[in-house]
Design a protein around this motif. Structure first.
Motif, PDB file in Angstrom:
ATOM      1  N   VAL A 100      37.500  21.015  97.225  1.00 40.67           N
ATOM      2  CA  VAL A 100      37.520  22.103  96.244  1.00 40.67           C
ATOM      3  C   VAL A 100      36.844  21.630  94.959  1.00 40.67           C
ATOM      4  CG1 VAL A 100      39.018  23.511  94.773  1.00 40.67           C
ATOM      5  CG2 VAL A 100      39.533  23.236  97.208  1.00 40.67           C
ATOM      6  N   GLU A 101      35.949  22.455  94.411  1.00 45.77           N
ATOM      7  CA  GLU A 101      35.166  22.058  93.242  1.00 45.77           C
ATOM      8  C   GLU A 101      35.557  22.786  91.968  1.00 45.77           C
ATOM      9  OE1 GLU A 101      30.833  21.802  94.258  1.00 45.77           O
ATOM     10  OE2 GLU A 101      31.590  22.490  96.191  1.00 45.77           O
ATOM     11  N   GLY A 102      36.318  23.871  92.089  1.00 46.83           N
ATOM     12  CA  GLY A 102      36.691  24.623  90.901  1.00 46.83           C
ATOM     13  C   GLY A 102      38.072  25.214  91.035  1.00 46.83           C
ATOM     14  N   TRP A 103      38.726  25.441  89.904  1.00 45.91           N
ATOM     15  CA  TRP A 103      40.091  25.959  89.889  1.00 45.91           C
ATOM     16  C   TRP A 103      40.197  26.920  88.724  1.00 45.91           C
ATOM     17  CZ3 TRP A 103      44.678  24.083  92.574  1.00 45.91           C
ATOM     18  CH2 TRP A 103      45.894  24.579  92.076  1.00 45.91           C
ATOM     19  N   ASP A 115      31.507  32.968  85.544  1.00 47.87           N
ATOM     20  CA  ASP A 115      30.890  31.749  85.006  1.00 47.87           C
ATOM     21  C   ASP A 115      31.170  30.546  85.895  1.00 47.87           C
ATOM     22  OD1 ASP A 115      29.919  33.164  82.852  1.00 47.87           O
ATOM     23  OD2 ASP A 115      31.530  32.570  81.479  1.00 47.87           O
ATOM     24  N   LEU A 116      32.400  30.456  86.411  1.00 51.61           N
ATOM     25  CA  LEU A 116      32.754  29.322  87.265  1.00 51.61           C
ATOM     26  C   LEU A 116      31.991  29.374  88.579  1.00 51.61           C
ATOM     27  CD1 LEU A 116      34.389  26.826  87.853  1.00 51.61           C
ATOM     28  CD2 LEU A 116      36.299  28.289  88.559  1.00 51.61           C
ATOM     29  N   GLY A 123      26.284  22.981  91.089  1.00 53.85           N
ATOM     30  CA  GLY A 123      26.776  21.627  91.286  1.00 53.85           C
ATOM     31  C   GLY A 123      27.676  21.121  90.183  1.00 53.85           C
ATOM     32  N   ARG A 124      28.211  22.029  89.362  1.00 54.52           N
ATOM     33  CA  ARG A 124      29.063  21.626  88.243  1.00 54.52           C
ATOM     34  C   ARG A 124      30.495  22.112  88.473  1.00 54.52           C
ATOM     35  NH1 ARG A 124      26.101  19.642  84.138  1.00 54.52           N
ATOM     36  NH2 ARG A 124      23.857  20.015  84.177  1.00 54.52           N
ATOM     37  N   GLY A 125      31.330  21.208  88.992  1.00 59.16           N
ATOM     38  CA  GLY A 125      32.710  21.565  89.247  1.00 59.16           C
ATOM     39  C   GLY A 125      33.516  21.631  87.962  1.00 59.16           C
ATOM     40  N   TRP A 126      34.674  22.313  88.006  1.00 55.10           N
ATOM     41  CA  TRP A 126      35.516  22.430  86.814  1.00 55.10           C
ATOM     42  C   TRP A 126      36.953  22.689  87.201  1.00 55.10           C
ATOM     43  CZ3 TRP A 126      38.718  26.037  84.449  1.00 55.10           C
ATOM     44  CH2 TRP A 126      39.055  25.758  83.110  1.00 55.10           C
ATOM     45  N   PHE A 127      37.867  21.913  86.586  1.00 57.80           N
ATOM     46  CA  PHE A 127      39.301  22.141  86.674  1.00 57.80           C
ATOM     47  C   PHE A 127      39.838  22.269  85.255  1.00 57.80           C
ATOM     48  CE2 PHE A 127      38.566  20.640  90.869  1.00 57.80           C
ATOM     49  CZ  PHE A 127      39.644  21.010  91.656  1.00 57.80           C
ATOM     50  N   PRO A 128      40.809  23.153  85.037  1.00 54.61           N
ATOM     51  CA  PRO A 128      41.367  23.296  83.686  1.00 54.61           C
ATOM     52  C   PRO A 128      42.081  22.017  83.266  1.00 54.61           C
ATOM     53  CG  PRO A 128      42.658  24.547  85.277  1.00 54.61           C
ATOM     54  CD  PRO A 128      41.440  24.067  85.999  1.00 54.61           C
ATOM     55  N   PRO A 129      42.196  21.784  81.967  1.00 54.67           N
ATOM     56  CA  PRO A 129      42.813  20.535  81.476  1.00 54.67           C
ATOM     57  C   PRO A 129      44.197  20.272  82.044  1.00 54.67           C
ATOM     58  CG  PRO A 129      41.750  21.709  79.675  1.00 54.67           C
ATOM     59  CD  PRO A 129      41.694  22.629  80.873  1.00 54.67           C
ATOM     60  N   LEU A 204      32.552  15.558  92.294  1.00 50.64           N
ATOM     61  CA  LEU A 204      33.606  15.039  91.436  1.00 50.64           C
ATOM     62  C   LEU A 204      34.192  13.756  92.003  1.00 50.64           C
ATOM     63  CD1 LEU A 204      35.176  15.788  88.828  1.00 50.64           C
ATOM     64  CD2 LEU A 204      36.839  16.940  90.293  1.00 50.64           C
ATOM     65  N   GLU A 205      34.479  13.743  93.304  1.00 56.72           N
ATOM     66  CA  GLU A 205      35.016  12.539  93.939  1.00 56.72           C
ATOM     67  C   GLU A 205      34.004  11.405  93.922  1.00 56.72           C
ATOM     68  OE1 GLU A 205      37.317  12.977  97.691  1.00 56.72           O
ATOM     69  OE2 GLU A 205      36.662  15.052  97.558  1.00 56.72           O
ATOM     70  N   ALA A 206      32.737  11.720  94.238  1.00 58.63           N
ATOM     71  CA  ALA A 206      31.700  10.700  94.288  1.00 58.63           C
ATOM     72  C   ALA A 206      31.506  10.051  92.926  1.00 58.63           C
ATOM     73  CB  ALA A 206      30.387  11.311  94.781  1.00 58.63           C
ATOM     74  N   VAL A 207      31.494  10.868  91.878  1.00 55.34           N
ATOM     75  CA  VAL A 207      31.306  10.345  90.524  1.00 55.34           C
ATOM     76  C   VAL A 207      32.484   9.451  90.130  1.00 55.34           C
ATOM     77  CG1 VAL A 207      31.241  11.012  88.089  1.00 55.34           C
ATOM     78  CG2 VAL A 207      29.770  12.167  89.740  1.00 55.34           C
TER      79      VAL A 207
END
Length: 230
Positions: A100-103, A115-116, A123-129, A204-207
Motif C-alpha cells: 500500500v502506497e497511500g492512506w 491529489d493522493l 510514484g509519490r506515496g503518502w501516509f498521514p503523520p 517507501l520500503e525500498a527507500v
C-alpha cells in the motif's frame, strides 16, 4: 495522462458517490467493485487494467491481506491507496509492507483523495503523520531483519543501485529514464527487479531499507552510452 481508478468498498452508497465525484475529473476514469470474493475482485481489476486501486482494509483480516497481495501480484504496476475510517496505527504499519502506497481518511475532502491518487500514480506515496510513525517503525524493523540476513544491497547490479539511489533522492521514473537515456519501461523493469531482490513491495520500503543500509546517494546516475548517430 488518463488514470483508470478502481474503487473497492462494501459501502456501495459511498462508492457510488465517490465514483460520481472522481469521474468529474478529466484525467480520471472510475470503475467500482463491491466485495464479491478476493479472486473476483482481483480478476475485475486485471480486466479493468486499473492504474490506482482505492480500497478499504479495515478490519485487516485474512481476506483483505490476500486481496492486497493478489492485486500486487497480478497488477505489479498498479498503485494501492487505502480509504478508511480506521485510525488504528498498527494497520497502517501492517499494510505498507504489503504494497500500500497511500492512506487517507474517509472524512477527508474528495479533493485530497484526487491529489493522493495523482501523487501515487507519479510514484509519490503518502501516509498521514498519525499513521506514518507506525509505518516507519515497521519498515525499520524489516530493514534490520534484512541486514541480519547479510547485505541485501550486495544483490543489486550497479544499474539497480543507481536507480535505488535516485529513488532515495526522490527522482521520478520519467526523470530517471531521461537521465539514463532509457525507456520508462526499462527503468520500471529495473525497479521491479530491485524490489524483488530486496524483498520489498514499494518505493517507501525500498527507500527505508536503502537508507538503513547506508546506500551512497550523493552521485547522480551514470548516463547510458548512446552510439553515434542515434
Amino acid at each position: 495522462m488518463t488514470l483508470r481508478i478502481l474503487l473497492v468498498d462494501e459501502h456501495q452508497m459511498l462508492v457510488e458517490a465517490l465514483a460520481t465525484r472522481l469521474g468529474a475529473e478529466p484525467d480520471l476514469v472510475v470503475d467500482t467493485r463491491g466485495p464479491a470474493g478476493v479472486e473476483t475482485v482481483v480478476a475485475h481489476a486485471v480486466r479493468a487494467r486499473a492504474d490506482v486501486i482505492v480500497l478499504e482494509v479495515a478490519p485487516l483480516d485474512g481476506d483483505r491481506r490476500e486481496l492486497i497481495l493478489g492485486l500486487r501480484h497480478r497488477l505489479p504496476n498498479a498503485h494501492l491507496v487505502v480509504l478508511t475510517a480506521e485510525e488504528d496505527r498498527r494497520i497502517a504499519g501492517e499494510v505498507a509492507p504489503l504494497g500500500v502506497e497511500g492512506w487517507i481518511s474517509k472524512e477527508a475532502d474528495v479533493g485530497a483523495l484526487v491529489d493522493l491518487i495523482r501523487a501515487v500514480a507519479r510514484g509519490r506515496g503518502w501516509f498521514p503523520p498519525e499513521q506514518l510513525g507506525a509505518v516507519l517503525e515497521r519498515l525499520r524493523a524489516d530493514a534490520r531483519r534484512a541486514r541480519q540476513r547479510g547485505g541485501p544491497l550486495d544483490r543489486l547490479t550497479d544499474r539497480e543501485r543507481e536507480i535505488l539511489a535516485a529513488m532515495v533522492r526522490g527522482e521520478s521514473t520519467v526523470t530517471l529514464a531521461r537521465q539514463l537515456r532509457l525507456s520508462a519501461h526499462t527503468v520500471r523493469s529495473h525497479v521491479a527487479n530491485t524490489y524483488a531482490k530486496l524483498g520489498v513491495h514499494n518505493r517507501l520500503e525500498a527507500v527505508a531499507l536503502a537508507r538503513s543500509a547506508g546506500l551512497d546517494v550523493a552521485a547522480g546516475p551514470r548516463p547510458e552510452l548512446v552510439p553515434a548517430g542515434r
